[in-house]
Write a protein that holds these residues in place. Sequence first.
Motif, short mmCIF file in Angstrom:
data_model
loop_
_atom_site.label_atom_id
_atom_site.label_comp_id
_atom_site.label_asym_id
_atom_site.label_seq_id
_atom_site.Cartn_x
_atom_site.Cartn_y
_atom_site.Cartn_z
N TRP A 66 0.82 -1.07 0.08
CA TRP A 66 -0.02 -0.10 -0.03
C TRP A 66 0.97 1.35 -0.03
CZ3 TRP A 66 -4.21 -1.07 -2.09
CH2 TRP A 66 -4.84 -2.18 -1.95
N HIS B 280 -2.61 -5.22 -13.72
CA HIS B 280 -2.76 -5.77 -12.16
C HIS B 280 -4.27 -5.64 -11.84
CE1 HIS B 280 -1.64 -6.69 -8.18
NE2 HIS B 280 -1.73 -5.42 -7.86
N VAL B 281 -4.71 -4.54 -12.00
CA VAL B 281 -6.13 -3.93 -11.10
C VAL B 281 -7.20 -4.66 -11.72
CG1 VAL B 281 -7.62 -1.94 -10.74
CG2 VAL B 281 -4.90 -1.68 -10.30
N ILE C 79 -0.15 -1.65 -14.17
CA ILE C 79 -1.00 -1.30 -13.01
C ILE C 79 -2.25 -1.52 -13.69
CG2 ILE C 79 -1.73 0.48 -11.51
CD1 ILE C 79 0.86 1.67 -11.52
N VAL D 194 1.64 1.59 -3.79
CA VAL D 194 0.35 2.46 -4.38
C VAL D 194 0.28 3.86 -4.00
CG1 VAL D 194 -2.23 2.28 -4.43
CG2 VAL D 194 -0.84 0.06 -4.30
N ILE E 190 -8.89 -8.97 -2.39
CA ILE E 190 -8.52 -7.59 -2.07
C ILE E 190 -8.35 -7.32 -0.45
CG2 ILE E 190 -9.33 -5.05 -2.19
CD1 ILE E 190 -10.73 -5.90 -4.99
N ILE F 7 -7.09 -8.39 -10.71
CA ILE F 7 -7.51 -8.26 -9.32
C ILE F 7 -9.01 -8.16 -9.15
CG2 ILE F 7 -7.41 -7.33 -7.02
CD1 ILE F 7 -4.98 -8.96 -7.58
N THR F 8 -9.44 -7.19 -9.94
CA THR F 8 -11.08 -7.00 -9.62
C THR F 8 -11.89 -8.07 -10.42
OG1 THR F 8 -10.79 -5.57 -11.59
CG2 THR F 8 -10.91 -4.54 -9.34
#
Length: 228
Positions: free
Chosen positions: A17, A160-161, A157, A20, A176, A164-165
């Motif tokens: 985090w 990746h996002v 990124i 990020v 998450i 993950i979602t």
Amino acid sequence: MQKRTLVWDLPLRIFHWALVSLIFAQWLTAEVLEGYMDYHAVFGYTLLGLMIFRLLWGFVGPKHARFNDFLRGPKAIWQYGQSLFSRHQPTYTGHNPLGALIVPAILIVVGTQAVSGLFTTDDVLFNGPYYPAISSELQGTMQWLHHKMFDVLLVIIALHVLAITSYQFLLKKPLIGAMFHGHKNVQSKSGISSSRWPLAIVLALIIFIFMYWLVVIAVPEIELDYYY
Ligand code: HEM
Ligand code: HEM
């Protein structure tokens, strides 16, 4: 038997985090706000420190933070990729073979971004600490890298996002939350028993001292000619 078990150690979650937040801060201080280059540099040094930390943590951290726990060969990555199109995917306690690629990708790209920053100038008021120490040809290369690598980083990124979602909402795998509280419902013996945070603190201190040496003490003092 499946049980709520610690999988992601606390230093790894703080690393994630912080990474990020700092990447967001780098974009903000370089591309949105004006006059925040000093903050951009300090956040950049912190990111370089984070990369060094994650590299070392990949050897001395708890099980699922270690490279030998999650880095697999091309065959395993390909087979896992194919399994995503079937009804049942194999479940991994830590990173799956495909998702695990985010770790070397980030180490290389963010590492390059941070190192090239040390040799970059904004052509106005701010120079990276090692900018005057290299040839003008190399300065050009570093500046080019610093601009281009950020675009590569944005693509990584986004992938990746998106991944993950998709796991979270399409495949209903609660990844998450686990990156916040560290726990997953898995076989308890496949988890970790501690976060090894005293070791993480010692490493962080050593890296802090190294970074201070690198960007304050060891910086070459070279007079620049300014023309007004
Ligand atoms: C700047 C944006 C981001 C970057 C650079 C980034 C980078 C990373 C890295 C390097 C890892 C590997 C962790 C390790 O082993 O050290 C990771 C894992 C993970 N990230 Fe991110 N991340 C970003 C944004 C996000 C966001 C917005 C979310 C939540 C929506 C997220 C959720 C996760 C999760 C759940 C994992 C664990 C994946 C797994 O279970 O294998 N990340 N990320
Ligand atoms: C991982 C860490 C870093 C990230 C993600 C990052 C990101 C960025 C981005 C997105 C830009 C704007 C580029 C553009 O306009 O196309 C930028 C510019 C710049 N960065 Fe960084 N940076 C990092 C580290 C550093 C460091 C450590 C320094 C120096 C101490 C630095 C110095 C600069 C300078 C001088 C510029 C202006 C370049 C120009 O105007 O041409 N950066 N950075």
